[in-house]
Enzyme design. Structure first.
Site, PDB file in Angstrom:
ATOM      1  N   GLU A  97       0.789  -1.269   0.251  1.00  0.00           N
ATOM      2  CA  GLU A  97      -0.018  -0.135  -0.050  1.00  0.00           C
ATOM      3  C   GLU A  97       0.823   1.302  -0.085  1.00  0.00           C
ATOM      4  O   GLU A  97       1.832   1.185   0.638  1.00  0.00           O
ATOM      5  CB  GLU A  97      -0.799   0.049   1.386  1.00  0.00           C
ATOM      6  CG  GLU A  97      -1.839  -0.745   1.649  1.00  0.00           C
ATOM      7  CD  GLU A  97      -2.260  -0.579   2.934  1.00  0.00           C
ATOM      8  OE1 GLU A  97      -2.849  -1.922   3.512  1.00  0.00           O
ATOM      9  OE2 GLU A  97      -2.140   0.451   3.420  1.00  0.00           O
ATOM     10  N   CYS A 338      -1.904   1.284   8.472  1.00  0.00           N
ATOM     11  CA  CYS A 338      -1.332   0.979   7.511  1.00  0.00           C
ATOM     12  C   CYS A 338      -1.472  -0.651   7.538  1.00  0.00           C
ATOM     13  O   CYS A 338      -1.467  -1.219   8.476  1.00  0.00           O
ATOM     14  CB  CYS A 338       0.551   1.325   7.679  1.00  0.00           C
ATOM     15  SG  CYS A 338       1.188  -0.067   9.007  1.00  0.00           S
TER      16      CYS A 338
HETATM   17  S1  SF4 Z   1       3.595  -1.105  13.212  1.00  0.00           S
HETATM   18 FE1  SF4 Z   1       5.056  -2.500  13.610  1.00  0.00          FE
HETATM   19  S2  SF4 Z   1       4.093  -4.425  12.752  1.00  0.00           S
HETATM   20 FE2  SF4 Z   1       3.269  -2.655  11.796  1.00  0.00          FE
HETATM   21  S3  SF4 Z   1       4.270  -2.073   9.765  1.00  0.00           S
HETATM   22 FE3  SF4 Z   1       5.133  -0.911  11.565  1.00  0.00          FE
HETATM   23  S4  SF4 Z   1       6.935  -2.091  12.638  1.00  0.00           S
HETATM   24 FE4  SF4 Z   1       5.553  -3.482  11.340  1.00  0.00          FE
END
Ligand code: SF4
Length: 348
Positions: A97, A338
């Site tokens: 994405e 995300c």
């Molecule tokens: S929040 Fe943590 S698990 Fe999610 S993409 Fe970022 S590093 Fe990876």
């Protein structure tokens, strides 16, 4: 000898030197390499768009390279603001994405650095979906170039904050940043680039020596090790104190303020006593705290702190002279966190 139909790679992975070499092999004059390379920053997705390149050379390019490593699979537009989210398929079927956001200064694009993520942060939509692979330099550059074209070349800032942990794809990240600022390429100043890490301390220290003047953003999300470990499993390997020390070392060495991201989860890290603890940890440090009303991911048990709680938390930090802002939430109607879009596409 290479079999017919097997490509050498994709167009966005090529450096200008690669194209000089390729032109030499094809008995083309070297100025052709510069003309072809110039199209990378224009975000082309088909060699027929290279209007100053003759048809025969375009056919040679098409025989050797994929014009783009990304295929746009879905596009979502927010009805609340001008945020757009894009789901791209990679050539091997992995899905990523990217997000385009509009601010007063212009557009900002947020890109993914990996297909999936190994970090497994408990609150994240990307966790639990498995890890595909690291993105190549070309796949990261193509996200910026293709989206820049879609907004009429208005991208002013880039954040590496989408799916993946950028420092877990360290070498490609560093090469991507160098190519992003290249005056012959996209030419985006690294002072307008933010890289976000969940706290890979060894890579934060290593990155100091790269001398790349990005803004480093650390997903802290906790005032102490006990709470952080519950949210971010990698905190077991890189304890809280080590992380704060690495952040301080980075800020002092680079002379650049570090940003600590702090998502507020109801009943977990959102009390005034947590704000007091955080203020004590960060007092007199060259840093800035970005508070975020946590995104709620369907199927996960984390709820956002209430608006009054967030305001109260912010006031405590301000009273302790901590530089703090509340991050504006954009695109909240189109699966904001995300990994959420990737998850919904993969589960469709
Ligand atoms: S929040 Fe943590 S698990 Fe999610 S993409 Fe970022 S590093 Fe990876």
């Amino acid at each position: 000898m290479r079999s017919a139909g097997i490509k050498l790679g994709d167009f966005y992975s090529l450096t200008l030197q690669d194209l000089y070499n390729w032109c030499e092999q094809q008995n083309l004059e070297s100025y052709r390499a510069e003309q072809i390379f110039n199209w990378q920053k224009k975000g082309i997705s088909d060699f027929d768009q290279l209007s100053n390149i003759d048809k025969q050379t375009r056919s040679l390019l098409a025989a050797d390279f994929d014009p783009s490593p990304l295929q746009l699979r879905e596009e979502y537009s927010s009805r609340l603001d001008n945020t757009k989210k894009f789901v791209f398929s990679l050539r091997d079927g992995n899905i990523i994405e990217s997000v385009l956001m509009e601010y007063r200064f212009g557009y900002s694009v947020c890109i993914s650095s990996q297909a999936g993520c190994r970090m497994q942060c408990r609150f994240c939509a990307s966790a639990g979906q498995g890890f595909g692979r690291d993105l190549t330099v070309g796949e990261m550059l193509a996200q910026v170039a293709l989206i820049n074209k879609m907004c009429d070349y208005g991208v002013k800032r880039v954040t590496v904050m989408g799916i993946g942990e950028p420092f877990d794809n360290y070498d490609n990240l560093v090469e991507f940043l160098k190519r992003l600022r290249d005056p012959t390429g996209l030419h985006i100043s690294l002072r307008r680039v933010t890289v976000s890490t969940c706290g890979l301390v060894d890579k934060m220290i290593k990155f100091i020596d790269e001398n790349l003047p990005i803004t480093l953003s650390v997903s802290l999300h906790a005032p102490n090790q006990v709470i952080r470990k519950k949210l971010i499993p990698i905190a077991v390997k890189y304890p809280y104190r080590q992380l704060i020390d690495a952040g301080e070392k980075y800020a002092v060495s680079s002379g650049r303020r570090i940003t600590y991201e702090y998502a507020l989860f109801a009943g977990i890290n959102d009390q005034d006593k947590h704000a007091e603890q955080l203020a004590a940890v960060l007092r007199d440090k060259l840093c800035h705290v970005n508070l975020i009303a946590a995104n709620e991911v369907p199927g996960l048990d984390f709820r956002s702190a209430s608006e009054p709680r967030i305001q109260s938390f912010k006031k405590v930090l301000e009273a302790n002279n901590i530089n703090v802002t509340l991050r504006r939430e954009l695109g909240s109607d189109i699966a904001a966190a995300c990994g959420q879009l990737r998850r919904s596409v993969e589960n469709a």
